[in-house]
Design a protein around this motif. Structure first.
Motif, PDB file in Angstrom:
ATOM      1  N   CYS A 131     -70.567 -59.323  19.831  1.00  0.00           N
ATOM      2  CA  CYS A 131     -70.444 -60.779  19.889  1.00  0.00           C
ATOM      3  C   CYS A 131     -71.674 -61.422  19.265  1.00  0.00           C
ATOM      4  N   TYR A 178     -69.800 -64.088  25.045  1.00  0.00           N
ATOM      5  CA  TYR A 178     -70.668 -65.260  25.115  1.00  0.00           C
ATOM      6  C   TYR A 178     -69.955 -66.396  25.817  1.00  0.00           C
ATOM      7  N   TYR A 185     -75.030 -64.835  27.569  1.00  0.00           N
ATOM      8  CA  TYR A 185     -74.239 -63.643  27.270  1.00  0.00           C
ATOM      9  C   TYR A 185     -73.981 -62.888  28.570  1.00  0.00           C
ATOM     10  N   ASN A 390     -81.200 -67.469  22.882  1.00  0.00           N
ATOM     11  CA  ASN A 390     -80.657 -67.252  21.545  1.00  0.00           C
ATOM     12  C   ASN A 390     -81.708 -67.366  20.453  1.00  0.00           C
TER      13      ASN A 390
END
Length: 394
Positions: A131, A178, A185, A390
């Protein structure tokens, strides 16, 4: 000197690394940021060495998300292939080209960092999911407990997750994805008694309650619309009946839901029938395949064009018996034209099925009977590090 000229000159100095460093992303020229967001990850990793300002920009959470969006727009998908303990990356376009070209398909062996650790004792690795550029792996050793690993093969960053409260020999379902509502996540594991969820931000596992209805779900969950999907296994007493529904797990709600099949399969086919889900162009797919039939396999596949709408199921592939061998296994559909990635036997080569020519093109075979696993992924700057928002690692 006008303010406009002065501003442009200051930006030029910043971007060249010879001027003062910007305090935020807003201080960069929007055009420069836009250009950088379209570049491949390999180039951006090199550009982090230009200056501290560029390093900060490329590691900024907002920029990483912007770059990920651009990558998906370009449909720059790659095929991850696990061959024993070796991982390889293949461009999707190279797979399409091989249908009309007899040459070797270029592939790149990835640097799997865990292999370099002295304590590496995991003879078995399973791909749990992919992902946004992150790969989730389950590692099992002969003398060690279950280990879950998040890995970005492009940046080479990886993170070993805390020990899950469930042990691998009892695990029945796995999944990774996600959740945009929490910008996090999640990894999901389940056995016959419980289901647990790991969140990357909190670095902790949580046990979910009241989910016993779906403990017959097995194997790897496929991620579509921020939900994981499996074909529901029937209870033991009903083994002679056909599977008739898909089970999904919404990562935001952390609840299970049911999705009906396009039509109920014929119970007569139950002993040889295999049903599975997959992904095609971010849409959920479902296939039925008869296995180990002397007349050869029969395979049908549907795509759910509008997620959650039963009427949107559309058949895209119909391979009658006599074309496939009796032990050909469908792995994934790689285009709406009907090209299929298939394994020619349990421990045999990977091949692509060409629906127009009704032929196979073998593109990976080590002649040693390796068991191949695959996953579709994109190259990104997303960090697998615990507590990350992220951002790429520095």
């Amino acid at each position: 000197m006008s303010d406009a000229i002065s501003s442009r000159r200051q930006q030029a100095l910043v971007l060249s690394g010879t001027g003062p460093h910007p305090e935020s992303l807003d201080d960069f020229d929007a055009v420069i940021v836009e250009i950088l967001s379209w570049l491949p990850v390999k180039s951006l990793l090199r550009f982090r060495c230009v200056c501290k300002a560029w390093r900060a920009l490329i590691s900024e959470s907002y920029f990483i998300k912007k770059h990920l969006t651009r990558t998906k727009i370009r449909s720059s998908f790659k095929l991850l292939v696990k061959e024993s303990l070796v991982f390889r990356s293949i461009e999707y376009q190279a797979l399409f080209n091989c249908l009309s070209d007899d040459g070797t398909i270029p592939n790149r062996e990835l640097d799997f960092p865990v292999m370099n650790l002295p304590s590496f004792e995991f003879p078995y690795i399973e791909i749990v999911g992919a992902c946004n550029g992150l790969i989730c792996l389950l590692l099992e050793g002969e003398l060690t407990s279950t280990t879950i690993l998040l890995w970005n093969p492009c940046t080479r960053d990886f993170q070993v997750l805390p020990q899950p409260p469930l042990i691998h020999r009892d695990l029945q379902l796995f999944g990774f994805g996600y959740d945009s509502s929490s910008d996090d996540y999640k990894v999901i594991l389940g056995d016959w008694n419980s289901v647990v969820v790991f969140t990357l931000k909190t670095s902790s596992w949580r046990k979910l309650q009241s989910l016993t209805k779906y403990f017959e779900v097995c194997s790897i969950g496929y991620l579509v619309n921020e939900a994981l999907h499996w074909v529901l296994d029937e209870p033991y007493k009903q083994r002679m009946s056909c599977p008739s529904k898909i089970v999904s797990f919404d990562l935001a709600e952390e609840k299970f839901h049911e999705i009906p099949f396009p039509y109920p399969p014929n119970p007569v086919d139950r002993p040889e029938l295999v049903a599975g889900v997959g992904i095609l162009n971010n849409c959920l797919t479902l296939y039925f395949q008869t296995m180990y039939c002397r007349a050869g396999c029969e395979l049908k596949m549907w795509v759910m064009k509008e997620y959650g709408v039963k009427e949107s199921w559309t058949q895209v592939i119909n391979i009658p018996s006599g074309i496939l061998g009796e032990e050909y296994a469908c792995m994934t559909c790689i285009s709406e034209n009907g090209e299929l990635l298939m394994r020619l036997d349990l421990l045999c080569p990977l091949a692509i099925y060409n629906p127009k020519e009704k032929t196979f093109r073998i593109f990976m075979d080590d002649n040693q009977g390796s068991f191949y696993e695959t996953a579709t992924y994109v190259e990104s700057l997303v960090s697998p590090l615990i507590g990350s928002t992220n951002g790429a690692s520095m």
